[in-house]
Design a protein around this motif. Structure first.
Motif, PDB file in Angstrom:
ATOM      1  N   MET A 158      36.130  60.150  32.073  1.00 32.36           N
ATOM      2  CA  MET A 158      36.370  61.416  32.777  1.00 32.36           C
ATOM      3  C   MET A 158      36.212  61.241  34.287  1.00 32.36           C
ATOM      4  O   MET A 158      36.992  61.798  35.070  1.00 32.36           O
ATOM      5  N   VAL A 159      35.221  60.477  34.711  1.00 34.23           N
ATOM      6  CA  VAL A 159      35.033  60.226  36.143  1.00 34.23           C
ATOM      7  C   VAL A 159      36.220  59.465  36.706  1.00 34.23           C
ATOM      8  O   VAL A 159      36.687  59.739  37.826  1.00 34.23           O
ATOM      9  N   ARG A 160      36.758  58.526  35.941  1.00 34.14           N
ATOM     10  CA  ARG A 160      37.908  57.755  36.412  1.00 34.14           C
ATOM     11  C   ARG A 160      39.174  58.617  36.451  1.00 34.14           C
ATOM     12  O   ARG A 160      39.990  58.494  37.379  1.00 34.14           O
ATOM     13  N   ASP A 161      39.352  59.498  35.494  1.00 35.65           N
ATOM     14  CA  ASP A 161      40.566  60.317  35.447  1.00 35.65           C
ATOM     15  C   ASP A 161      40.591  61.390  36.526  1.00 35.65           C
ATOM     16  O   ASP A 161      41.654  61.684  37.096  1.00 35.65           O
ATOM     17  N   TYR A 162      39.442  61.986  36.821  1.00 38.53           N
ATOM     18  CA  TYR A 162      39.393  63.103  37.766  1.00 38.53           C
ATOM     19  C   TYR A 162      38.812  62.699  39.122  1.00 38.53           C
ATOM     20  O   TYR A 162      38.397  63.567  39.890  1.00 38.53           O
ATOM     21  N   ASP A 163      38.788  61.399  39.417  1.00 37.77           N
ATOM     22  CA  ASP A 163      38.432  60.895  40.754  1.00 37.77           C
ATOM     23  C   ASP A 163      37.084  61.406  41.232  1.00 37.77           C
ATOM     24  O   ASP A 163      36.911  61.753  42.405  1.00 37.77           O
ATOM     25  N   MET A 164      36.098  61.484  40.333  1.00 43.63           N
ATOM     26  CA  MET A 164      34.727  61.841  40.671  1.00 43.63           C
ATOM     27  C   MET A 164      34.619  63.240  41.306  1.00 43.63           C
ATOM     28  O   MET A 164      33.725  63.499  42.107  1.00 43.63           O
ATOM     29  N   ARG A 165      35.508  64.142  40.934  1.00 43.11           N
ATOM     30  CA  ARG A 165      35.386  65.545  41.341  1.00 43.11           C
ATOM     31  C   ARG A 165      34.522  66.257  40.291  1.00 43.11           C
ATOM     32  O   ARG A 165      35.024  66.683  39.238  1.00 43.11           O
TER      33      ARG A 165
END
Length: 543
Positions: A158-165
């Motif tokens: 999830m962090v990789r997919d949403y660019d740590m937002r």
């Protein structure tokens, strides 16, 4: 009187003639002829000079290059930013000239081998670098009772997919634990565990701990640069409870009313007043303690009994007072506060000073009207022992008289300060130990170890020198002792009575034989004293 009477008196006709029409002035701009001087143009006056300038420019040719038109073709390309590898797109590109094929190489070209180019916009598909780990690393460093391996992988993806937002991650976070099936054939009997509710702080804490741990595993903290080490420290020291309290405090401050904001501002102003007053009291207390702890004066006070001595003492105190940030000993009008009027003036000056000081810090924002916002003393972060070793920070009690020096000079000083023979001995010892004479990486720790090694080598050489000297003295003493023992034996032989009949010449021959049989002791010749003692004993025997 009318105009007709005037005309009658002057014998003028009764009706006036119409006024002449004025000539219209030509206000248009004068033509400017390029290529002529201003004086030449002014010679023509109102009539410009009829000179037509020669035009040397002509219309350019429309097709000057006469090159053929460029050819375009619809080329295929891929976009590496897309996950679909089979997607092939097309766009118009200028057709490139095909390279000439050398004769004989027609069969070497691979048919149907076309390499598709990548899109020019694929470089803007920048992704966040996330933590990576394998099964062994997870079992060794990342095990947690509250987080499973499957949920940790889901969080990292999830962090990789949403660019740590993190707000978007927390909103999309819907982890479902895998079902536990006891019987593979009965899928309806599978046990589905309930997922735990995760807050935004929990997600941040888990990911930051995983990322900091993997940074330590992949790269040692001693080899990290300053930015990497600071990032690792921030992620490792993340506190979810403190982050939640910060958000609650910010939300409460955002929802406060106008009256609450004014009350908080008044409290802050009062707090600043209290702190300023406490600083003043603490400064006065320190000054009082310094005066009480001062040693008793042993000087002569007779010089201060006169008015001139008191005036001199006052001037000294005033000079010392200027060096300190305290109130002046003199009043505002330059008089001494010794008398009653001086005391009243000093008290009034103190009250006015405190009033002005209170007004300067009682503004709406706690700022000084003259000097702007007050700047507090910044607190320096104290480094730990590991950080001091990492950054090479050292603390010195005092600076030597020689001042700063290069580390290489300090390392080579124990060798260069010795004699040439001692230098050769020390270098031979270093060569025997396999240590280079010039250090490759002379850091502080390496320099200290090398200096300690040279000190030990020097001590070893000194001990060896002393040992050799003592051993030579021992050998000399042993030789002297053995010589004395042999002399005693020879004297004892001479003193014994004659066991065999014979003349004195036989005894003399035996003594001479003994002297020739033992000419030296331990490879050394007998001394002159020993030989003289033997000769005297033989003479007495002859007598």
């Amino acid at each position: 009187m009318t105009s007709h009477d005037v005309r009658d008196m002057l014998d003028l006709p009764g009706e006036a003639a119409p006024r002449p029409i004025k000539k219209a002035k030509l206000t248009g701009p004068r033509p400017v002829l390029k290529g002529l001087a201003r004086e030449v143009q002014n010679l023509g006056g109102d009539n410009p000079i009829a000179i037509v300038p020669e035009t040397t420019t002509f219309k350019k040719k429309r097709f000057g290059s006469r090159k053929p038109a460029a050819k375009w073709e619809n080329q295929s390309f891929r976009n590496s930013a897309r996950e679909d590898e089979t997607l092939v797109l097309k766009h118009w590109r200028r057709k490139a000239e095909s390279p000439a094929v050398a004769p004989g190489d027609e069969g070497t070209a691979a048919p149907n081998e076309v390499k598709l180019e990548d899109s020019t916009f694929a470089k803007y598909n920048v992704k966040v670098i996330t933590a990576e780990y394998n099964d062994e690393q997870y079992q060794k460093h990342l095990l947690s009772e509250d987080w499973s391996r499957d949920e940790t992988d889901y969080l990292v993806s999830m962090v990789r997919d949403y660019d740590m937002r993190w707000p978007v991650i927390w909103d999309r976070y819907e982890y479902q634990p895998p079902a536990i099936t006891l019987d593979p054939q009965a899928a309806e009997l599978a046990i589905v565990t309930a997922s735990k509710p995760r807050t935004l702080e929990d997600l941040k804490a888990r990911y930051y701990s995983v990322a900091a741990t993997m940074m330590k595993v992949h790269k040692a903290p001693e080899t990290m640069v300053a930015a990497e080490y600071e990032l690792m420290e921030k992620m490792a020291s993340f506190n979810p409870q403190q982050e939640a309290q910060r958000k609650l405090f910010a939300e409460a401050a955002f929802q406060r009313t106008r009256e609450e904001a004014r009350e908080e501002e008044s409290l802050l102003i009062e707090l600043k007043r209290i702190l300023a007053r406490s600083e003043k009291l603490s400064e006065e207390r320190r000054e009082l303690y310094a005066r009480l702890d001062a040693p008793a004066s042993t000087g002569n006070i007779g010089v201060f009994t006169t008015s001139q001595g008191l005036q001199q003492l006052l001037q000294q105190l005033m000079q010392a007072d200027k060096t300190k940030k305290r109130k002046s000993l003199m009043g505002p009008d330059g008089t001494s506060p010794a008398g009653p009027s001086g005391l009243n003036q000093q008290a009034s000056f103190d009250r006015r000073d405190s009033t002005v000081r209170g007004e300067s810090i009682s503004g709406p924002s706690g700022t000084n009207n003259k000097k702007g916002p007050s700047q507090g003393q910044t607190e320096r972060r104290q480094l730990s022992a590991e950080e001091e070793i990492l950054y090479g920070v050292r603390h010195f009690d005092r600076i030597t008289s020689s001042g700063p020096a290069f580390r290489a000079e300090r390392i080579n000083k124990p060798i260069t300060s010795k004699s040439s023979i001692q230098q050769q001995k020390m270098l031979s010892v270093l060569t025997e130990l396999g240590i280079p004479h010039r250090l490759i990486m002379p850091t502080y720790a390496v320099g200290e170890a090398f200096d300690h090694l040279l000190t030990n080598i020097n001590l070893l050489l000194e001990q060896r020198k002393v040992t050799e000297k003592i051993q030579s003295e021992i050998n000399t003493i042993l030789a002297i002792k053995k010589q004395k023992e042999e002399e005693a034996e020879s004297k004892q032989i001479l003193r014994q009575p004659e066991a065999v009949s014979g003349s004195g010449d036989v005894k003399v021959e035996e003594v001479e034989r003994e002297k020739s049989a033992a000419p030296s002791i331990n490879g050394r010749k007998r001394s002159a004293s020993v030989m003289s003692a033997v000769s005297e004993s033989t003479k007495r025997q002859k007598k």
